[in-house]
Design a protein around this motif. Structure first.
Motif, PDB file in Angstrom:
ATOM      1  N   ALA A 157     -11.047 -24.067  24.090  1.00 17.40           N
ATOM      2  CA  ALA A 157     -11.099 -23.282  25.021  1.00 17.40           C
ATOM      3  C   ALA A 157     -11.091 -21.908  24.591  1.00 17.40           C
ATOM      4  O   ALA A 157     -11.744 -21.038  25.398  1.00 17.40           O
ATOM      5  CB  ALA A 157      -9.356 -23.250  25.500  1.00 17.40           C
ATOM      6  N   GLU A 158     -10.812 -21.463  23.507  1.00 17.48           N
ATOM      7  CA  GLU A 158     -11.104 -19.925  22.766  1.00 17.48           C
ATOM      8  C   GLU A 158     -12.632 -19.809  22.900  1.00 17.48           C
ATOM      9  O   GLU A 158     -12.924 -18.918  23.345  1.00 17.48           O
ATOM     10  CB  GLU A 158     -10.606 -19.823  21.709  1.00 17.48           C
ATOM     11  N   LEU A 159     -13.465 -20.826  22.334  1.00 19.83           N
ATOM     12  CA  LEU A 159     -14.913 -20.722  22.003  1.00 19.83           C
ATOM     13  C   LEU A 159     -15.707 -20.652  23.603  1.00 19.83           C
ATOM     14  O   LEU A 159     -16.360 -19.763  23.947  1.00 19.83           O
ATOM     15  CB  LEU A 159     -15.440 -21.869  21.433  1.00 19.83           C
ATOM     16  N   ILE A 209      -8.038 -21.433  31.604  1.00 18.72           N
ATOM     17  CA  ILE A 209      -8.820 -22.227  30.439  1.00 18.72           C
ATOM     18  C   ILE A 209      -7.694 -22.284  29.432  1.00 18.72           C
ATOM     19  O   ILE A 209      -7.841 -23.388  28.743  1.00 18.72           O
ATOM     20  CB  ILE A 209      -9.910 -21.384  29.998  1.00 18.72           C
ATOM     21  N   THR A 210      -6.567 -21.524  29.424  1.00 11.46           N
ATOM     22  CA  THR A 210      -5.395 -21.575  28.491  1.00 11.46           C
ATOM     23  C   THR A 210      -4.503 -22.946  28.698  1.00 11.46           C
ATOM     24  O   THR A 210      -4.038 -22.966  27.940  1.00 11.46           O
ATOM     25  CB  THR A 210      -4.779 -20.434  28.244  1.00 11.46           C
ATOM     26  N   GLU A 211      -4.898 -23.529  29.852  1.00 12.51           N
ATOM     27  CA  GLU A 211      -4.041 -24.608  30.083  1.00 12.51           C
ATOM     28  C   GLU A 211      -4.888 -25.827  30.009  1.00 12.51           C
ATOM     29  O   GLU A 211      -4.186 -26.954  30.268  1.00 12.51           O
ATOM     30  CB  GLU A 211      -3.796 -24.628  31.640  1.00 12.51           C
ATOM     31  N   ALA A 212      -5.975 -26.041  29.058  1.00 10.45           N
ATOM     32  CA  ALA A 212      -6.348 -26.998  28.618  1.00 10.45           C
ATOM     33  C   ALA A 212      -5.824 -27.846  27.729  1.00 10.45           C
ATOM     34  O   ALA A 212      -6.036 -29.141  27.457  1.00 10.45           O
ATOM     35  CB  ALA A 212      -7.962 -26.700  27.963  1.00 10.45           C
ATOM     36  N   THR A 213      -4.641 -27.367  27.035  1.00 11.09           N
ATOM     37  CA  THR A 213      -4.034 -28.263  26.250  1.00 11.09           C
ATOM     38  C   THR A 213      -2.613 -28.954  26.876  1.00 11.09           C
ATOM     39  O   THR A 213      -1.782 -29.567  26.334  1.00 11.09           O
ATOM     40  CB  THR A 213      -3.519 -27.220  24.688  1.00 11.09           C
TER      41      THR A 213
END
Length: 261
Positions: free
Chosen positions: A113-115, A185-189
């Motif tokens: 997500a960061e990348l 995108i931060t909710e991918a986990t």
């Protein structure tokens, strides 16, 4: 994280997926320039903590060849897995837990997500598809021996995870069905069930600049996007990734180098 009620946002995925279990393109759309296979690490326990062990480390330790179509069960001694791919034993001193099956590990999802944020213009608007087979949330009630447990609270009250899931659009690719959600995108986990559930099997940004896919029967995740993604993933120390292609093989038969002769 909110339910998406319009299944057409996933049409591009449906239209670009190959027949079931044929090749990499059966897992992730075949419309991108670059494809990577992200390998879920094994784990070596050390008391209450654990350390990731890469596939390359395991292949080298066992005299196996590291290549894009390798399968984990062929990188380890024959008796580590049975014919149904159940792990029967680990390798003492090398790895204690096999790679996570069917779900991207949380630390890798966070790293991706960061990348991948830098490769999309819509990081605050991403779509997350959850495999229909992941279970519903349940409530457990502790009772004393001999005591009749109370009636469980209904799971479908307004605002509950189940009610939100029932609002979500569903889409199908060969052999799999998914519920569709939207979020940053931060909710991918995260899961549609909050802390109780599983991470998404497919996710992509609204501008469709890349896609991430984890097949429920695999111990790896596929990432596809523009050419720059390949260099970024391969050089990220948090991720073990190898270049692949939509036509590369998947499953046991794909490993023609380390597999049964």
């Amino acid at each position: 994280m909110r339910a998406v009620t319009d299944p057409s946002v996933a049409d591009w995925v449906v239209n670009a997926i190959h027949p079931f279990a044929q090749d990499v393109g059966s897992v992730i759309p075949d419309t991108f320039q670059a494809y990577l296979r992200v390998l879920h690490p094994a784990e070596k326990r050390d008391g209450s903590s654990s350390t990731p062990v890469t596939w390359r480390q395991i292949a080298e330790a066992n005299g196996k060849q590291f290549h894009p179509e390798m399968q984990f069960e062929f990188l380890v001694p024959d008796d580590c897995f049975d014919g149904a791919l159940n792990c029967r034993r680990s390798q003492e001193g090398l790895w204690d837990e096999p790679p996570e099956l069917g779900e991207i590990p949380g630390d890798i999802a966070r790293a991706l997500a960061e990348l991948l944020r830098g490769f999309t213009g819509t990081p605050e608007s991403c779509y997350f598809a959850y495999w229909e087979g992941w279970g519903d949330p349940v409530e457990s009630v502790a009772t004393k021996i001999g005591e009749t447990p109370p009636e469980p609270a209904p799971l479908d009250f307004a605002g509950s995870p189940r009610a939100e899931r029932d609002r979500a659009a569903k889409f199908l690719i060969p052999g799999r069905g998914f519920y569709l959600y939207e979020g940053a995108i931060t909710e991918a986990t995260t899961s549609w069930m909050g802390d109780l559930g599983n991470r998404p099997s497919l996710w992509w940004p609204a501008d469709r600049s890349w896609c991430v896919a984890t097949e429920i029967d695999f111990v790896c995740t596929y990432v596809a996007g523009p050419e720059g993604i390949a260099e970024a993933l391969v050089n990220d120390p948090r991720i073990e990734a190898v270049p692949t292609a939509p036509t590369d093989g998947i499953g046991r038969a794909a490993d023609r180098i380390n597999g049964p002769k």
